[in-house]
Scaffold this motif. Sequence first.
Motif, PDB file in Angstrom:
ATOM      1  N   GLU A  77      42.766  50.769  52.150  1.00  0.00           N
ATOM      2  CA  GLU A  77      42.381  49.529  52.828  1.00  0.00           C
ATOM      3  C   GLU A  77      41.498  48.669  51.941  1.00  0.00           C
ATOM      4  O   GLU A  77      41.422  47.456  52.135  1.00  0.00           O
ATOM      5  CB  GLU A  77      41.611  49.820  54.134  1.00  0.00           C
ATOM      6  CG  GLU A  77      42.324  50.740  55.100  1.00  0.00           C
ATOM      7  CD  GLU A  77      42.003  52.208  54.846  1.00  0.00           C
ATOM      8  OE1 GLU A  77      41.420  52.510  53.778  1.00  0.00           O
ATOM      9  OE2 GLU A  77      42.349  53.048  55.683  1.00  0.00           O
ATOM     10  N   ILE A  79      37.949  49.787  51.099  1.00  0.00           N
ATOM     11  CA  ILE A  79      36.616  49.915  51.725  1.00  0.00           C
ATOM     12  C   ILE A  79      35.726  50.556  50.661  1.00  0.00           C
ATOM     13  O   ILE A  79      35.771  51.766  50.426  1.00  0.00           O
ATOM     14  CB  ILE A  79      36.680  50.779  53.009  1.00  0.00           C
ATOM     15  CG1 ILE A  79      37.706  50.196  53.987  1.00  0.00           C
ATOM     16  CG2 ILE A  79      35.302  50.896  53.658  1.00  0.00           C
ATOM     17  CD1 ILE A  79      38.063  51.109  55.158  1.00  0.00           C
ATOM     18  N   ARG A  83      36.636  54.579  50.779  1.00  0.00           N
ATOM     19  CA  ARG A  83      38.029  54.953  50.547  1.00  0.00           C
ATOM     20  C   ARG A  83      38.280  55.324  49.085  1.00  0.00           C
ATOM     21  O   ARG A  83      39.082  56.220  48.805  1.00  0.00           O
ATOM     22  CB  ARG A  83      38.964  53.814  50.982  1.00  0.00           C
ATOM     23  CG  ARG A  83      40.423  54.167  50.924  1.00  0.00           C
ATOM     24  CD  ARG A  83      40.774  55.396  51.787  1.00  0.00           C
ATOM     25  NE  ARG A  83      40.901  55.077  53.190  1.00  0.00           N
ATOM     26  CZ  ARG A  83      40.509  55.901  54.175  1.00  0.00           C
ATOM     27  NH1 ARG A  83      39.968  57.077  53.912  1.00  0.00           N
ATOM     28  NH2 ARG A  83      40.643  55.547  55.433  1.00  0.00           N
ATOM     29  N   LEU A 114      40.401  44.970  52.739  1.00  0.00           N
ATOM     30  CA  LEU A 114      39.778  44.857  54.071  1.00  0.00           C
ATOM     31  C   LEU A 114      38.350  44.308  53.939  1.00  0.00           C
ATOM     32  O   LEU A 114      37.930  43.457  54.725  1.00  0.00           O
ATOM     33  CB  LEU A 114      39.762  46.229  54.764  1.00  0.00           C
ATOM     34  CG  LEU A 114      39.216  46.219  56.190  1.00  0.00           C
ATOM     35  CD1 LEU A 114      40.140  45.479  57.141  1.00  0.00           C
ATOM     36  CD2 LEU A 114      38.989  47.634  56.710  1.00  0.00           C
ATOM     37  N   CYS A 126      38.025  47.492  62.595  1.00  0.00           N
ATOM     38  CA  CYS A 126      39.066  48.438  63.030  1.00  0.00           C
ATOM     39  C   CYS A 126      40.225  47.719  63.711  1.00  0.00           C
ATOM     40  O   CYS A 126      41.365  48.176  63.616  1.00  0.00           O
ATOM     41  CB  CYS A 126      38.498  49.494  63.968  1.00  0.00           C
ATOM     42  SG  CYS A 126      37.296  50.538  63.154  1.00  0.00           S
ATOM     43  N   CYS A 129      42.172  46.378  60.714  1.00  0.00           N
ATOM     44  CA  CYS A 129      42.644  47.483  59.874  1.00  0.00           C
ATOM     45  C   CYS A 129      43.781  48.254  60.544  1.00  0.00           C
ATOM     46  O   CYS A 129      44.794  48.567  59.913  1.00  0.00           O
ATOM     47  CB  CYS A 129      41.459  48.401  59.603  1.00  0.00           C
ATOM     48  SG  CYS A 129      41.801  49.763  58.506  1.00  0.00           S
ATOM     49  N   CYS A 218      34.276  56.530  57.730  1.00  0.00           N
ATOM     50  CA  CYS A 218      34.345  55.120  57.358  1.00  0.00           C
ATOM     51  C   CYS A 218      33.110  54.395  57.915  1.00  0.00           C
ATOM     52  O   CYS A 218      32.785  54.533  59.098  1.00  0.00           O
ATOM     53  CB  CYS A 218      35.623  54.519  57.938  1.00  0.00           C
ATOM     54  SG  CYS A 218      35.749  52.755  57.665  1.00  0.00           S
ATOM     55  N   ASN A 220      32.788  51.459  58.763  1.00  0.00           N
ATOM     56  CA  ASN A 220      33.148  50.462  59.783  1.00  0.00           C
ATOM     57  C   ASN A 220      33.261  51.044  61.183  1.00  0.00           C
ATOM     58  O   ASN A 220      33.316  50.298  62.156  1.00  0.00           O
ATOM     59  CB  ASN A 220      34.480  49.800  59.426  1.00  0.00           C
ATOM     60  CG  ASN A 220      34.389  48.982  58.159  1.00  0.00           C
ATOM     61  OD1 ASN A 220      33.356  48.392  57.891  1.00  0.00           O
ATOM     62  ND2 ASN A 220      35.449  48.967  57.374  1.00  0.00           N
TER      63      ASN A 220
HETATM   64 FE1  SF4 Z   1      40.110  51.200  59.229  1.00  0.00          FE
HETATM   65 FE2  SF4 Z   1      38.349  51.351  61.262  1.00  0.00          FE
HETATM   66 FE3  SF4 Z   1      39.598  53.549  60.394  1.00  0.00          FE
HETATM   67 FE4  SF4 Z   1      37.724  52.356  58.879  1.00  0.00          FE
HETATM   68  S1  SF4 Z   1      37.401  53.349  60.885  1.00  0.00           S
HETATM   69  S2  SF4 Z   1      39.712  53.134  58.167  1.00  0.00           S
HETATM   70  S3  SF4 Z   1      38.092  50.207  59.345  1.00  0.00           S
HETATM   71  S4  SF4 Z   1      40.560  51.770  61.376  1.00  0.00           S
END
Ligand code: SF4
Length: 298
Positions: A77, A79, A83, A114, A126, A129, A218, A220
């Motif tokens: 993504e 991040i 990631r 992202l 999210c 994503c 993550c 996020n």
């Molecule tokens: Fe994507 Fe949210 Fe999963 Fe992070 S927590 S990988 S932003 S869906």
Amino acid sequence: MRCKRCSSDAVLEQPSLCEKHFIPYFERKVYHTIDRFRLVKKKDKVMVACSGGKDSTVLLHLLAEKGYDVHALAIDEGIKGYRDKTLAFLRRFCFERGIALKEVSYKDALGISLDQMMKHTGRKPCNVCGVYRRHLLNKHARGFDVLTTGHNLDDEAQSIMMNLLLNNSNILPRLGPRTGVVQDSRFVPRVKPLYLMREKEVMAYSYIKGLLTEFSECPNIVDSFRAEVRDFLNTYEITHPGFKEDLVSRFISALPRLKGNAKLSPIGSCSICQEPSASAVCSACSLRKELGLRTVKI
Ligand code: SF4
């Protein structure tokens, strides 16, 4: 806490088993889940959606050990600080086991990561994503018999609760160990072999087997509705032990009726990217337009 089969120290309170007895218990339960729900056939070409986290790593390990024809698919993504680290681990993991790994990044597919996307939208990460993740996983798993994901029992309990709270009666039938309702050859069937395993069990298995011993999440996730529901369920589980398992088990019983009553929309093709879609423009392209991004491509 002692193991209920011998007097050694138990790994977890529930089930109270020592390392020696926990490993075969865990493996038997996962393979039994695959058989019970007919998730993967022996000759299937299996794509495993991998993040480099504990769930998908444990799943990849178990399917490879059992002799399935497994390939790994990772979505990057973009991040930063998260990631990049989990993918570095995944590349090493696959290389050491001779497993083919395909990586697809938002940067290549959408022209933007992202992290960068989040600077241009008020939406929660999210929500953005998840749309692209589903889209790219399906697109890049095409040609495989099945796409397996590392969703565990805690994830499923959260999904059930979230959709109940939001009154998403059209989404509930799509959950379950084998997802989806609509049959279309362009949708790769998605299955969840860890469906009945609690998160703590997956963590314990990963740790004991030395697969992944440091766990991260993550950054996020803290902004998400899922995290609120997860925290609520974890707190509720303290005073009502077994609640999450009961919830998932009751849901499995209700699933045939939910799927039978589901309103099925005919599946056409997105007028922009040509991917399967129930509406004229798929959710990935609608979001792309909203964010001012280019067409989703390989
Ligand atoms: Fe994507 Fe949210 Fe999963 Fe992070 S927590 S990988 S932003 S869906």
